[in-house]
Motif scaffolding. Structure first.
Motif, short mmCIF file in Angstrom:
data_model
loop_
_atom_site.label_atom_id
_atom_site.label_comp_id
_atom_site.label_asym_id
_atom_site.label_seq_id
_atom_site.Cartn_x
_atom_site.Cartn_y
_atom_site.Cartn_z
N LEU A 17 63.86 -21.84 -53.62
CA LEU A 17 65.17 -22.37 -53.97
C LEU A 17 65.11 -23.50 -55.00
CD1 LEU A 17 66.77 -22.47 -50.39
CD2 LEU A 17 67.06 -20.72 -52.15
N THR A 18 63.90 -23.82 -55.49
CA THR A 18 63.73 -24.87 -56.49
C THR A 18 62.91 -24.32 -57.66
OG1 THR A 18 61.65 -25.70 -55.55
CG2 THR A 18 63.70 -26.61 -54.65
N PRO A 19 62.82 -25.06 -58.75
CA PRO A 19 61.99 -24.61 -59.88
C PRO A 19 60.49 -24.74 -59.62
CG PRO A 19 63.67 -26.20 -60.57
CD PRO A 19 63.62 -26.25 -59.09
N MET A 64 51.00 -29.66 -59.37
CA MET A 64 52.10 -30.19 -58.56
C MET A 64 52.41 -31.62 -58.98
SD MET A 64 51.04 -28.90 -54.74
CE MET A 64 52.37 -29.86 -54.01
N ASP A 65 53.71 -31.94 -59.15
CA ASP A 65 54.07 -33.32 -59.43
C ASP A 65 54.23 -34.06 -58.11
OD1 ASP A 65 56.75 -32.98 -58.41
OD2 ASP A 65 57.30 -32.06 -60.32
N TRP A 66 54.32 -35.39 -58.20
CA TRP A 66 54.31 -36.21 -56.98
C TRP A 66 55.58 -36.03 -56.16
CZ3 TRP A 66 50.19 -37.83 -54.82
CH2 TRP A 66 49.05 -38.07 -55.59
N LEU A 67 56.70 -35.75 -56.80
CA LEU A 67 57.93 -35.51 -56.04
C LEU A 67 57.77 -34.27 -55.16
CD1 LEU A 67 60.85 -36.13 -55.35
CD2 LEU A 67 61.55 -34.76 -57.35
N GLN A 68 57.16 -33.23 -55.69
CA GLN A 68 56.92 -32.03 -54.90
C GLN A 68 55.97 -32.32 -53.74
OE1 GLN A 68 55.30 -28.75 -57.12
NE2 GLN A 68 55.49 -27.30 -55.44
N VAL A 69 54.93 -33.10 -53.99
CA VAL A 69 53.98 -33.46 -52.93
C VAL A 69 54.70 -34.18 -51.79
CG1 VAL A 69 51.99 -34.90 -52.35
CG2 VAL A 69 51.99 -33.55 -54.46
N VAL A 70 55.51 -35.17 -52.15
CA VAL A 70 56.21 -35.97 -51.13
C VAL A 70 57.20 -35.12 -50.35
CG1 VAL A 70 57.80 -37.89 -50.77
CG2 VAL A 70 55.91 -38.13 -52.39
N VAL A 71 58.01 -34.33 -51.06
CA VAL A 71 59.02 -33.50 -50.38
C VAL A 71 58.37 -32.50 -49.43
CG1 VAL A 71 60.77 -31.72 -50.74
CG2 VAL A 71 60.76 -33.76 -52.18
N ILE A 102 39.87 -27.95 -57.01
CA ILE A 102 40.71 -28.54 -55.97
C ILE A 102 41.09 -29.96 -56.36
CG2 ILE A 102 40.78 -29.27 -53.55
CD1 ILE A 102 38.89 -26.98 -52.90
N ASP A 103 42.37 -30.27 -56.28
CA ASP A 103 42.87 -31.62 -56.56
C ASP A 103 42.83 -32.41 -55.26
OD1 ASP A 103 44.21 -33.91 -57.22
OD2 ASP A 103 45.93 -32.91 -58.15
N TRP A 104 41.72 -33.10 -55.01
CA TRP A 104 41.52 -33.78 -53.73
C TRP A 104 42.52 -34.91 -53.50
CZ3 TRP A 104 38.92 -31.43 -50.17
CH2 TRP A 104 37.90 -30.53 -50.52
N LEU A 123 44.80 -35.23 -50.15
CA LEU A 123 44.73 -36.39 -49.26
C LEU A 123 46.10 -37.03 -49.06
CD1 LEU A 123 41.37 -38.00 -50.47
CD2 LEU A 123 41.81 -36.87 -48.27
N TRP A 124 46.86 -37.14 -50.15
CA TRP A 124 48.21 -37.68 -50.03
C TRP A 124 49.09 -36.76 -49.18
CZ3 TRP A 124 50.10 -42.28 -50.56
CH2 TRP A 124 49.48 -43.19 -51.43
N GLY A 125 48.95 -35.46 -49.37
CA GLY A 125 49.72 -34.52 -48.57
C GLY A 125 49.39 -34.62 -47.09
N THR A 126 48.10 -34.72 -46.77
CA THR A 126 47.66 -34.86 -45.39
C THR A 126 48.23 -36.13 -44.77
OG1 THR A 126 45.61 -33.66 -45.83
CG2 THR A 126 45.66 -35.05 -43.86
#
Length: 266
Positions: free
Chosen positions: A33-35, A1-8, A214-216, A220-223
């Motif tokens: 609906l996205t790539p 996952m890139d950071w834009l996807q994480v934030v969105v 697991i990408d911790w 953590l950023w997602g949480t």
């Protein structure tokens, strides 16, 4: 996952978890609906954990009061309004647990489709608009009765259908039963706590059987982002719901549902 996807994904989950617009529908639709590829179970768990921490932070004083009163009641010191509210939340959670366990495969398979999401967005959006028409009731969450608990609990089970919105359908039921807008929202938000805990527990059990790394840092950023977004959403929603009502969310649901139908059938 890139950071834009994480934030969105985190911000969308945080804001839509407690709005009557269906967070699960948005999380299903974003990769559709996205790539972007599907975010995966581990990230879903992280987002739900963020939402759980947010609602517990917002209602921490009420949660502590309910726990203290419930412990006092178990020791035979009587049942007060806080203990009764805690019991109401537990009882209202039972239907979604039972139905979700029995129909898990159907819900995760055949119902996770764009037409189902669109139909649920429109149908339950119209029902929300009907419940919020004109003057609403004035009862608060401490005055829910046995019949109210049963109906709201059964309504919450409908949120297993993607696109329904757990918060939306429970607020709809509460409004139809005579609770005020803020009271309906508060009861719905408190009711999310046992549901998220149980759902996340099941997801963690499933995740524990997987062997993928697991990408911790991403989790953590997602949480954190989901938690901050959800906290702001709850605060803003409770501050403005009495003046705004539910109609803006009804309009949003109808527009999104119609757009999804056009995308699928157009």
């Amino acid at each position: 996952m890139d950071w834009l996807q994480v934030v969105v994904l985190a911000v969308v989950q945080g804001f839509t978890e407690f709005l009557p617009v269906s967070s699960s529908a948005h999380l299903i639709l974003i990769p559709a609906l996205t790539p972007w590829n599907d975010q995966g179970l581990a990230f879903d768990v992280a987002l739900h954990l963020g939402s759980l921490l947010a609602v517990m932070a917002c209602f921490r004083h009420q949660i502590i009061a309910m726990l203290q009163s419930s412990l006092a009641a178990l020791r035979g010191r009587g049942v007060d309004t806080e203990a009764r509210l805690a019991l109401a939340l537990v009882l209202a959670t039972l239907p979604v647990c039972a139905i979700g366990f029995v129909l898990h495969d159907l819900i995760e398979g055949q119902l996770r489709t764009t037409p189902v999401i669109a139909a649920a967005m429109i149908g339950f959006g119209l029902l929300l608009g009907y419940a919020d028409r004109g003057e609403v009731g004035q009862r608060d969450e401490y005055r829910v009765r046995g019949r109210d608990i049963a109906i709201i609990g059964l309504a919450q089970a409908l949120a297993l259908i993607p696109g329904t919105s757990r918060s939306g359908i429970t607020m709809t039921a509460a409004l139809l039963l005579g609770l005020g807008r803020e009271a309906a929202a508060r009861f719905s938000f408190l009711l999310s706590i046992p549901v998220i805990i149980l759902a996340s527990g099941m997801e963690i059990l499933t995740l524990s059987r997987q062997t993928a790394p697991i990408d911790w840092a991403t989790l953590l950023w997602g949480t954190a982002l989901a938690g901050i977004s959800a906290y702001l959403c709850i605060r803003l929603f409770l501050a403005f719901i009495t003046r705004l009502g539910m109609q803006p969310f009804v309009v949003y649901r109808l527009i999104l549902g119609a757009w999804l139908l056009w995308l699928f059938y157009g």
